[in-house]
Structures are given as structure tokens and as C-alpha cells.
Write an enzyme that holds these catalytic residues in place. Structure first.
Site, short mmCIF file in Angstrom:
data_model
loop_
_atom_site.label_atom_id
_atom_site.label_comp_id
_atom_site.label_asym_id
_atom_site.label_seq_id
_atom_site.Cartn_x
_atom_site.Cartn_y
_atom_site.Cartn_z
N GLU A 77 70.48 48.77 14.69
CA GLU A 77 71.56 48.62 13.70
C GLU A 77 71.01 48.98 12.33
OE1 GLU A 77 73.34 44.72 13.70
OE2 GLU A 77 74.91 45.34 12.30
N GLU A 81 82.19 42.41 17.86
CA GLU A 81 82.43 41.04 17.37
C GLU A 81 83.68 40.97 16.49
OE1 GLU A 81 78.95 39.01 15.85
OE2 GLU A 81 77.93 39.23 17.78
N GLU A 126 74.29 42.42 23.18
CA GLU A 126 73.38 41.79 22.20
C GLU A 126 72.83 40.50 22.81
OE1 GLU A 126 74.73 41.36 18.14
OE2 GLU A 126 75.81 43.27 18.24
N GLN A 168 66.79 43.18 18.31
CA GLN A 168 67.00 44.60 18.18
C GLN A 168 65.66 45.31 18.40
OE1 GLN A 168 69.23 45.70 14.68
NE2 GLN A 168 70.78 44.13 15.04
O1 AHR Z 1 72.11 41.56 15.75
C1 AHR Z 1 72.49 41.00 14.53
C2 AHR Z 1 73.97 40.71 14.48
O2 AHR Z 1 74.30 39.73 15.40
C3 AHR Z 1 74.89 41.84 14.82
O3 AHR Z 1 75.11 42.69 13.75
C4 AHR Z 1 76.15 41.14 15.21
O4 AHR Z 1 76.92 41.86 16.14
C5 AHR Z 1 75.66 39.81 15.74
O5 AHR Z 1 76.33 38.75 15.18
#
Ligand code: AHR
Length: 544
Positions: free
Chosen positions: A80, A228, A351, A400
């Protein structure tokens, strides 16, 4: 050398959750086959006695009951525009002194190629629902500077956009998974992005892509219709999102030979109502439903706990929260079973991972955290759950990839370290694409304070070449276990990940503080032999 606590009486057996229903047979008095490390590190210098290991558990492997194929995409990743994930971690620009290939750092690419990343999700996350894809194409010096309002309020230079992402995927040989902007973008923007990437008809969009250096369409197998949207993606109610999903996804089309899987925004962990509503109102407008779940050990989001230097109560709290994933997959899976008994729609955990307080002195919006043996154990247990739910779960993306949350790689300038989580994923990659083999491992409980969880976990698979892989996890920080495995015949080799402390981790001055140890082959043919599984360890075995 790890020290093992003196034996106490084993606690009552309990299902390790990663297998079939349990039986409590434990064979006493068998000899442990002590695997010796090639590196000179020895798990023990003498044969363990039962008093030293304390715990004996019998692993039953049901070779005659093959399960589903373990989708290789369960080992996917997520990047991200957040903190130093993309900028610094992956993208340094062509002019950088850090060796790079078209701006993407070569050391990180080498490590990711070794990991064999199957699929990569981008550009968010919350960032996806504020992203204008047109800002990230065309000559880099001309790209607009925008504000990353979600993550730190920093300037987004847009130097890394669609073409750079696709180049990264090609360099690491991963399939791209792009998430579209449903929260603040229009249907037209979303449609044109998909057309830009995947069409080969001479439209303005396609001519623009060609002018930007890409003649042939990109392959785009996965497209997220929002992220989300119950939270950062627009704070929508489930029924409102379901209507938006119907609208947006009906324009997300297949161009030419591309076949895109439309991934709908799914629930926030235990929000079963969301799954129910989206499936009942828009079940035919999606091909997959995403699920997000983070392992947050603290009492609330303001006190999540530190990534290192934590106590045993934080250790067990973290592992206990990781176990929630199994229940989430079961219960959301049951809802999907009702609406989609033929399993056309898959569940994608796009995620997942641990989330701690940021490292002291780092930007609170950058979510930079260290990564220790504890994270490796969370990853190993979670991957076992994904295997177990393979019939419904087709993909998972660790959050991530670099420098953010449960990262597999950390970078600092031109330096890079591989985290314990990297090592687990690399050790477990033998399971990818293999056939699940059911296992049963009755486990004693590990108790600390008021928290009690199973101590042992197991998952197994059989590769297309007929190799049997068995992965074992012991979450007890002090107590080893002896595993009796009567069905594990012939020469067995293994790789072990463990360390002296609960928070052992790699940093830039000690990049090898924890890494897998290759263990020499032992013959487990004799009916009374057993394996030693050290405290706080992950062991991956390979057998015939
Ligand atoms: O991974 C960090 C954040 O966590 C992402 O941007 C979001 O989708 C989730 O709340």
C-alpha cells in the site's frame, strides 16, 4: 542452544485445531530422534528423556484421506502507499544509488523471487479508496503531487503507479491484484482503469497505455471493488455497499482474453451481518468476498503492545488472538455455504497479520514495526488455518510486504533484512499447490495467567511429486514436546525456526539473529522413535 523446562505432568489433551477431531493417545517411553543441524547448532547434545521434554503428543497423518488443493495464492502479499512500504521499501527510482531495475530495488526483488510470491495486492488498503489512477501514469516528472490523507498526511509523489506496479509483479513473477476506488471514485474511473490495463481495442484508453510504454494489455486476474467500505472506504452500511457493489461490478468487464475475478469488500473480522447482507443482496455480482483480520494483542487500538520487548502475557495474548482466524473462516464460510453451496464464490483474506504500536521514534502514521519469532509463529499457525479451509479460501495477502505491519522485509537506506515471518513463509512454500493431508495432533494446553491455548499445531500436504510435508508449531515459550508420528516412515529431513528468546528478531546490525536451521536426515522407521519439537519453534519436515 535452547533450554528446555523440566517436565511437569502434561495437561489434558485438546484439539490442536489444525486437524481432525482429536484422540488422546500418547505413546510413553519412545526414543526421541534428535535432529542435528548442518550449521553446527544442535537442538540438544544428548538424547532427551521424557522428563526433559515434558510433553509427548502423537501425530496421526491420514494419508488415505486427501483434502482440497492448497491454493498457492494463500501465500499472497499486499502493498500500500503507506509509510515506507512502497517508497524506500520497493521503489527507489532509477536515479538511486541503491541498485535497481527500472526504479525497483534489486535486493528486495531477489529476496521476493526466493519467496516465490504468487500474487500481490495494490494500491491499498484505505489508500485505494482515495486513489486516482490517472495520477500515477505518464512521464514521472509530470505526475501530480497529492496528499496521502490516510497515512501520515504526507505528499504522494505518484512515482509508483500502474506501470511500476505491473513491472514489480513481472520482476517477482507474481499475479497482480488491483483494488479499485469505490469510496470516492466514480464508476467511469473504475471502468476506464480496467479498460486501460486489460483491453486491446484501439480506444483512447488503450492508446494512452501504449503511449505510456505498454503495447500489450496487462493480465489482471483479480480486481477489488472497493476496500473496507464499512470503514475508511466510505463508512457504508452493508445494504448500501451491496447496492454500490451491484452497480460498480456490473461495469467491471472482461476485455479480450482477460478474465477478472471481482473481489467484493467483505467483513471486518466478526461482522457476520455484513457477509450475510452482501451475499443475500449481491451474491451474483461478485466472484470472491474479502475478509480482513488483524492480530492486535493489546486491549485497544491505542495500546496494541510493542513488537519486541514484550512480556509472556503479551506473547500468549497475541497467539490467542491469532487463533480467532480459524473461527472467522469457519463462520463466514458457513454463511457462504448457505448462499453458495457450489463454492463459486471464494473467500479471500486479503489483509491479515500482526499489528503493534509503531517503533519508538517512527512516524505514527507509517505503521513500522519490528518482527520477531512471535510473528513467525502467528504466521505459521495462520497458514495452517488457511490450508485447513482450502476448500473455500482461495487467497490470502499478508499485510504488508515491506516496512509496514507484519513485513517479510525491512529496509533502511541500502540495507535490507529478512524477518522471521519471511523465513516461515519460505519454509512453508512447499505446501503451496499441494494436496491437503488431514492430520490430528492432540495437544496439551499452554496456560499463562488466565489465558489458555493449545500448545501444538500441525498441518500437512502431499506434493504432486509425492513428497509429504508436515509442519509443526510449538507455541510454548519454555517447554519442548516430543512428537510420535507412526505414519512418518523412512528418512525425514527438516528445517527449524526457533531462538533463545520470545522476541528474537533480525535487525540491520544482526541480520542473521534468527534464520532457519537445516536438520540432517533421520530415519523414523522404528515404531518407537519420536521427534523433538523445541519450545517456541516451527519445524517443517519432508518425507516420502
Ligand atoms: O494495512 C493497513 C490498513 O489496515 C489498510 O489500509 C486497511 O485496509 C486496514 O484497515
Amino acid at each position: 542452544m535452547p533450554r528446555f523446562a523440566l517436565a511437569r505432568e502434561a495437561e489434558p489433551c485438546r484439539s490442536a485445531k489444525a486437524g481432525l477431531p482429536t484422540k488422546s493417545a500418547v505413546r510413553a517411553g519412545s526414543r526421541p530422534a534428535v535432529l542435528q543441524a548442518h550449521s553446527g547448532y544442535a537442538m540438544t547434545s544428548h538424547a532427551m528423556t521424557e522428563d526433559e521434554t515434558g510433553v509427548v503428543a502423537e501425530l496421526t497423518i491420514f494419508l488415505d484421506r486427501p483434502g482440497a488443493t492448497i491454493n498457492r495464492n494463500l501465500y499472497g502479499h499486499f502493498i500500500e502507499h503507506l509509510g515506507r512500504c512502497i517508497y524506500d521499501g520497493l521503489w527507489v527510482g532509477e536515479a538511486s544509488e541503491i541498485p535497481n531495475e527500472r526504479g525497483i530495488r534489486s535486493d528486495v526483488v531477489r529476496a521476493l523471487r526466493q519467496l516465490e510470491v504468487p500474487v500481490l495486492r495494490w494500491p491499498g488498503g484505505c489508500f485505494a479508496d482515495q486513489y486516482c489512477w490517472r495520477d500515477g501514469i505518464g512521464p514521472r516528472p509530470d505526475r501530480p503531487r497529492t496528499l496521502n490523507t490516510h497515512w501520515g498526511g504526507v505528499v504522494e509523489t505518484n512515482q509508483f503507479g500502474t506501470h511500476e506496479f505491473m513491472d514489480l509483479c513481472e520482476q517477482i513473477d507474481a499475479e497482480p491484484y488491483v483494488t479499485g476506488n469505490l469510496g470516492s471514485g466514480t464508476v467511469r474511473e473504475m471502468v476506464q482503469w480496467v479498460e486501460y490495463m486489460t483491453s486491446d481495442v484501439d480506444t483512447t484508453m488503450v492508446e494512452m497505455r501504449r503511449a505510456n510504454g505498454r503495447n500489450h494489455p496487462f493480465k489482471l486476474p483479480y480486481f477489488g471493488v472497493g476496500n473496507e467500505n464499512w470503514g475508511c472506504g466510505g463508512r457504508m452500511r452493508a445494504d448500501y455497499y451491496a447496492d454500490q457493489l451491484r452497480r460498480y461490478s456490473s461495469f467491471v468487464r472482461n476485455y479480450g482474453g482477460n478474465r477478472v475475478c471481482r473481489v467484493a469488500c467483505g467483513p471486518n473480522s466478526v461482522d457476520y451481518e455484513w457477509t450475510e447482507t452482501v451475499m443475500s443482496r449481491a451474491g451474483s455480482d461478485l466472484d470472491a468476498l474479502s475478509l480482513h483480520y488483524y492480530t492486535v494483542p493489546g486491549t485497544d487500538w491505542n495500546h496494541k503492545g510493542a513488537a519486541t520487548g514484550f512480556s509472556e502475557s503479551e506473547w500468549i495474548a497475541t497467539l490467542a488472538k491469532a487463533l480467532v482466524m480459524d473461527e472467522l473462516l469457519t463462520r463466514h464460510g458457513e454463511i457462504l455455504d448457505r448462499f453458495d453451496p457450489d463454492r463459486r464464490v471464494s473467500l479471500i483474506v486479503d489483509e491479515w497479520g500482526t499489528w503493534y504500536d509503531v517503533e519508538p521514534g517512527t512516524h505514527p502514521g507509517f505503521l513500522y514495526q519490528q518482527n520477531s519469532l512471535r510473528d513467525a509463529l502467528v504466521a505459521a499457525i495462520t497458514l495452517g488455518f488457511f490450508h485447513q479451509h482450502s476448500a473455500r479460501v482461495s487467497m490470502a495477502n499478508l499485510a504488508q510486504m515491506v516496512n509496514v505491519l507484519q513485513a517479510v522485509i525491512l529496509t533502511e537506506g541500502d540495507r535490507m533484512v529478512l524477518t522471521p515471518t519471511y523465513h516461515v513463509l519460505e519454509m512453508y512454500k512447499c505446501h503451496r499447490g499441494a494436496t491437503l493431508v488431514p492430520v490430528e495432533l492432540p495437544s496439551p494446553n499452554y496456560t499463562f495467567g488466565s489465558v489458555q491455548i493449545p500448545m501444538l499445531y500441525a498441518t500437512a500436504s502431499r506434493s504432486a511429486q509425492g513428497r509429504l510435508y508436515v509442519s509443526l508449531v510449538n507455541v510454548h515459550p519454555h517447554k519442548a514436546a516430543r512428537i510420535v508420528a507412526p505414519r512418518l516412515r523412512g528418512p525425514v529431513s527438516g528445517r527449524l525456526l526457533t531462538g533463545a528468546s520470545m522476541d528474537v528478531h533480525n535487525d540491520f546490525d544482526h541480520p542473521e539473529a534468527i534464520s532457519p536451521i537445516a536438520l540432517s536426515q533421520v530415519d523414523l522407521g522404528s515404531p518407537d522413535s519420536s521427534l523433538l519439537l523445541p519450545a517456541k519453534s516451527v519445524l517443517v519436515l519432508e518425507a516420502d
